[in-house]
Design a protein around this motif. Structure first.
Motif, PDB file in Angstrom:
ATOM      1  N   GLY A 179     -42.100 -22.658  70.165  1.00 59.12           N
ATOM      2  CA  GLY A 179     -42.775 -23.636  69.325  1.00 59.12           C
ATOM      3  C   GLY A 179     -42.788 -23.107  67.904  1.00 59.12           C
ATOM      4  N   GLY A 180     -43.835 -22.336  67.567  1.00 58.37           N
ATOM      5  CA  GLY A 180     -43.890 -21.711  66.245  1.00 58.37           C
ATOM      6  C   GLY A 180     -43.033 -20.471  66.126  1.00 58.37           C
ATOM      7  N   GLY A 181     -42.690 -19.851  67.264  1.00 58.96           N
ATOM      8  CA  GLY A 181     -41.726 -18.760  67.231  1.00 58.96           C
ATOM      9  C   GLY A 181     -42.277 -17.363  67.421  1.00 58.96           C
ATOM     10  N   GLY A 182     -43.572 -17.209  67.714  1.00 64.55           N
ATOM     11  CA  GLY A 182     -44.128 -15.868  67.879  1.00 64.55           C
ATOM     12  C   GLY A 182     -43.566 -15.130  69.075  1.00 64.55           C
ATOM     13  N   LEU A 183     -43.444 -15.818  70.207  1.00 65.10           N
ATOM     14  CA  LEU A 183     -42.946 -15.180  71.424  1.00 65.10           C
ATOM     15  C   LEU A 183     -41.475 -14.809  71.295  1.00 65.10           C
ATOM     16  N   VAL A 184     -40.649 -15.731  70.837  1.00 61.87           N
ATOM     17  CA  VAL A 184     -39.219 -15.435  70.740  1.00 61.87           C
ATOM     18  C   VAL A 184     -38.961 -14.365  69.681  1.00 61.87           C
ATOM     19  N   SER A 185     -39.771 -14.328  68.631  1.00 66.72           N
ATOM     20  CA  SER A 185     -39.603 -13.289  67.612  1.00 66.72           C
ATOM     21  C   SER A 185     -39.868 -11.915  68.195  1.00 66.72           C
ATOM     22  N   GLY A 186     -40.987 -11.767  68.908  1.00 63.22           N
ATOM     23  CA  GLY A 186     -41.329 -10.474  69.481  1.00 63.22           C
ATOM     24  C   GLY A 186     -40.337 -10.035  70.539  1.00 63.22           C
ATOM     25  N   ILE A 187     -39.952 -10.954  71.424  1.00 59.78           N
ATOM     26  CA  ILE A 187     -38.984 -10.615  72.465  1.00 59.78           C
ATOM     27  C   ILE A 187     -37.651 -10.230  71.839  1.00 59.78           C
ATOM     28  N   ALA A 188     -37.246 -10.939  70.796  1.00 59.67           N
ATOM     29  CA  ALA A 188     -35.963 -10.644  70.147  1.00 59.67           C
ATOM     30  C   ALA A 188     -35.969  -9.244  69.525  1.00 59.67           C
ATOM     31  N   VAL A 189     -37.088  -8.837  68.927  1.00 56.54           N
ATOM     32  CA  VAL A 189     -37.160  -7.484  68.357  1.00 56.54           C
ATOM     33  C   VAL A 189     -36.912  -6.454  69.458  1.00 56.54           C
ATOM     34  N   ALA A 190     -37.599  -6.609  70.589  1.00 56.17           N
ATOM     35  CA  ALA A 190     -37.479  -5.641  71.670  1.00 56.17           C
ATOM     36  C   ALA A 190     -36.085  -5.646  72.281  1.00 56.17           C
ATOM     37  N   VAL A 191     -35.580  -6.827  72.578  1.00 57.36           N
ATOM     38  CA  VAL A 191     -34.283  -6.934  73.259  1.00 57.36           C
ATOM     39  C   VAL A 191     -33.156  -6.444  72.363  1.00 57.36           C
ATOM     40  N   LYS A 192     -33.149  -6.855  71.117  1.00 54.41           N
ATOM     41  CA  LYS A 192     -32.044  -6.478  70.227  1.00 54.41           C
ATOM     42  C   LYS A 192     -32.056  -4.982  69.899  1.00 54.41           C
ATOM     43  N   ALA A 193     -33.244  -4.379  69.896  1.00 56.44           N
ATOM     44  CA  ALA A 193     -33.315  -2.934  69.635  1.00 56.44           C
ATOM     45  C   ALA A 193     -32.792  -2.129  70.814  1.00 56.44           C
ATOM     46  N   LEU A 194     -33.048  -2.605  72.028  1.00 60.91           N
ATOM     47  CA  LEU A 194     -32.687  -1.849  73.221  1.00 60.91           C
ATOM     48  C   LEU A 194     -31.379  -2.309  73.869  1.00 60.91           C
ATOM     49  N   ARG A 195     -31.056  -3.598  73.708  1.00 59.61           N
ATOM     50  CA  ARG A 195     -29.824  -4.151  74.284  1.00 59.61           C
ATOM     51  C   ARG A 195     -29.180  -5.084  73.266  1.00 59.61           C
ATOM     52  N   PRO A 196     -28.578  -4.545  72.207  1.00 52.88           N
ATOM     53  CA  PRO A 196     -28.070  -5.398  71.127  1.00 52.88           C
ATOM     54  C   PRO A 196     -27.000  -6.382  71.574  1.00 52.88           C
ATOM     55  N   ASP A 197     -26.333  -6.113  72.713  1.00 51.63           N
ATOM     56  CA  ASP A 197     -25.307  -7.025  73.197  1.00 51.63           C
ATOM     57  C   ASP A 197     -25.888  -8.214  73.952  1.00 51.63           C
ATOM     58  N   ALA A 198     -27.156  -8.154  74.353  1.00 51.85           N
ATOM     59  CA  ALA A 198     -27.785  -9.273  75.050  1.00 51.85           C
ATOM     60  C   ALA A 198     -28.092 -10.394  74.065  1.00 51.85           C
ATOM     61  N   ARG A 199     -27.962 -11.629  74.530  1.00 50.77           N
ATOM     62  CA  ARG A 199     -28.239 -12.794  73.685  1.00 50.77           C
ATOM     63  C   ARG A 199     -29.664 -13.274  73.917  1.00 50.77           C
ATOM     64  N   VAL A 200     -30.343 -13.578  72.815  1.00 50.34           N
ATOM     65  CA  VAL A 200     -31.678 -14.164  72.875  1.00 50.34           C
ATOM     66  C   VAL A 200     -31.564 -15.602  72.369  1.00 50.34           C
ATOM     67  N   VAL A 201     -32.036 -16.542  73.193  1.00 54.88           N
ATOM     68  CA  VAL A 201     -31.899 -17.966  72.880  1.00 54.88           C
ATOM     69  C   VAL A 201     -33.279 -18.608  72.857  1.00 54.88           C
TER      70      VAL A 201
END
Length: 401
Positions: A179-201
């Motif tokens: 919605g406003g993007g708080g959840l996807v923002s936080g998850i994206a920080v964690a995922v991209k730092a640890l698994r940069p090849d994984a896609r966050v949608v």
């Protein structure tokens, strides 16, 4: 604009130990047949307060000074953020005031009060509710707890991303209701730092999708009249901070229809035995609507399960209709004794369940000696609908469109 760091999310993980639950990861084998690879569902609908919101709310309120907490906190929410703030404030010894729209669902209102918050109903639309909460903060000195556009809130929500990678280390795609993007923002920080090849949608309801125009414009753009059954993601405009995170870290934004949302909710209820609200089902809706779009293994976040029972009943019916599980037919037949019984017998033989029957003799479209019979049927799916319709036509009944 500075993005939050993985270190801060890791610190928040330690802070939240014993406060939030490590929610389960469901292996959704029925969805694998469509996607050709493993599909998992992260069950934040089973989190305390029924959604992920307690993660960010607790992190934010814990970060306040003793003086700030003493002045109390205030929030504006239609439900999930309200409950997260109410419980977090109670655990941390702060007084919470929550403003909710006048038409907020009664179960969410009661739950927010049950967690100890003072609730004020104000405004027919959320923007009015939000304005009143901000005015209250300015006049009383209470600290306004934004539902998504604050670093501490994003940090807290990002702890769900750490859990996802611990539970499914090989995840190739993570789908996040947005919605406003708080959840996807936080998850994206964690995922991209640890698994940069994984896609966050990010997954948005198509009637309330603020990120596509905002990303195109490079600034937050308001959706004029956001409208969706998914009230948890019915946010008209992303924040400056969440837009920066999504722009930098999120690989794609997809939208889903109301039909897909209701079908997804029904699938979670029937096949997974999970009660999920429409917003919480958005990731599953994306899996249903875009079956070839995501690299597996896929993790879909079920972000919340707080749904009004009356709305749930309506959505179940909507989902069954969208899935071809309901069939409405009008038949034109001779007005003869016993013919209605013959129609219902034939429908029963075909395995359809009659929900409603209407028998009309008065219509400008009818010939002398004819009647119109309207049937509402429960069926096994689209192919069964076609079979029932074809068999009634073969039996000599005129099926009207």
């Amino acid at each position: 604009m500075r993005l939050v760091s993985l270190d801060r999310i890791t610190e928040a993980r330690r802070l939240l130990e014993g406060v939030v639950r490590i929610t389960p990861m469901e292996h959704a084998r029925d969805l694998e047949r469509v996607h050709g690879g493993p599909v998992y569902l992260k069950c934040e609908n089973l989190q305390r307060t029924g959604s992920f919101k307690i993660r960010g709310a607790y992190t934010r309120i814990h970060g306040l000074t003793e003086d700030e907490r003493g002045r109390g906190v205030v929030a504006a929410s239609a439900g999930n953020h309200a409950q997260g703030v109410a419980l977090a404030a109670s655990l941390l010894g702060a007084k919470a005031t929550v403003f909710m729209p006048v038409h907020a669902p009664l179960p969410k209102l009661a739950a927010t009060q049950g967690y100890g918050a003072d609730v004020t109903l104000h405004g027919d639309v959320f923007d009015d509710t939000l304005a009143q909460a901000i005015a209250f903060a300015e006049s009383t000195g209470a600290v306004f707890i934004h539902p998504f556009d604050h670093e501490d809130v994003i940090v807290g929500q990002g702890t769900a991303g750490l859990e996802i990678l611990e539970q499914v280390p090989e995840a190739a795609t993570v789908l996040v209701p947005t919605g406003g993007g708080g959840l996807v923002s936080g998850i994206a920080v964690a995922v991209k730092a640890l698994r940069p090849d994984a896609r966050v949608v990010a997954v948005q309801a198509e009637g309330a999708a603020g990120f596509p125009p905002s990303l195109a414009a490079g600034r937050p753009v308001r959706v004029p009249h956001p409208h969706t059954m998914a009230d948890g993601i019915a946010v008209g405009q992303p924040g400056e901070l969440t837009l920066a995170h999504v722009s930098a870290l999120v690989d794609d934004v997809v939208t889903v229809s109301e039909e897909s949302l209701s079908r997804a909710l029904l699938l979670c209820l029937e096949r997974r035995k999970l009660v999920v609200e429409p917003a919480g089902a958005a990731a599953v809706a994306a899996l249903l609507e875009h079956p070839d779009a995501f690299r597996t293994p896929v993790v879909g976040v079920l972000s919340g399960g707080n749904v009004d029972p009356l709305l749930l009943l309506q959505i179940i019916r909507h989902g069954m209709t969208a899935g071809g599980r309901y069939l409405a037919l009008r038949l034109r037949v001779p007005d003869r004794p016993g013919l209605l019984a013959a129609i219902l017998t034939r429908v029963s033989e075909l395995g359809a369940n009659v929900l409603d029957v209407e028998h009309r003799r008065i219509s400008g479209a009818l010939e002398l000696g004819e009647v119109e019979v309207s049937l509402s049927l429960e069926t096994r799916g689209p192919h069964h609908c076609e079979e029932v319709t074809a068999e009634l036509q073969r039996a000599g009944f005129t099926v009207l469109t």
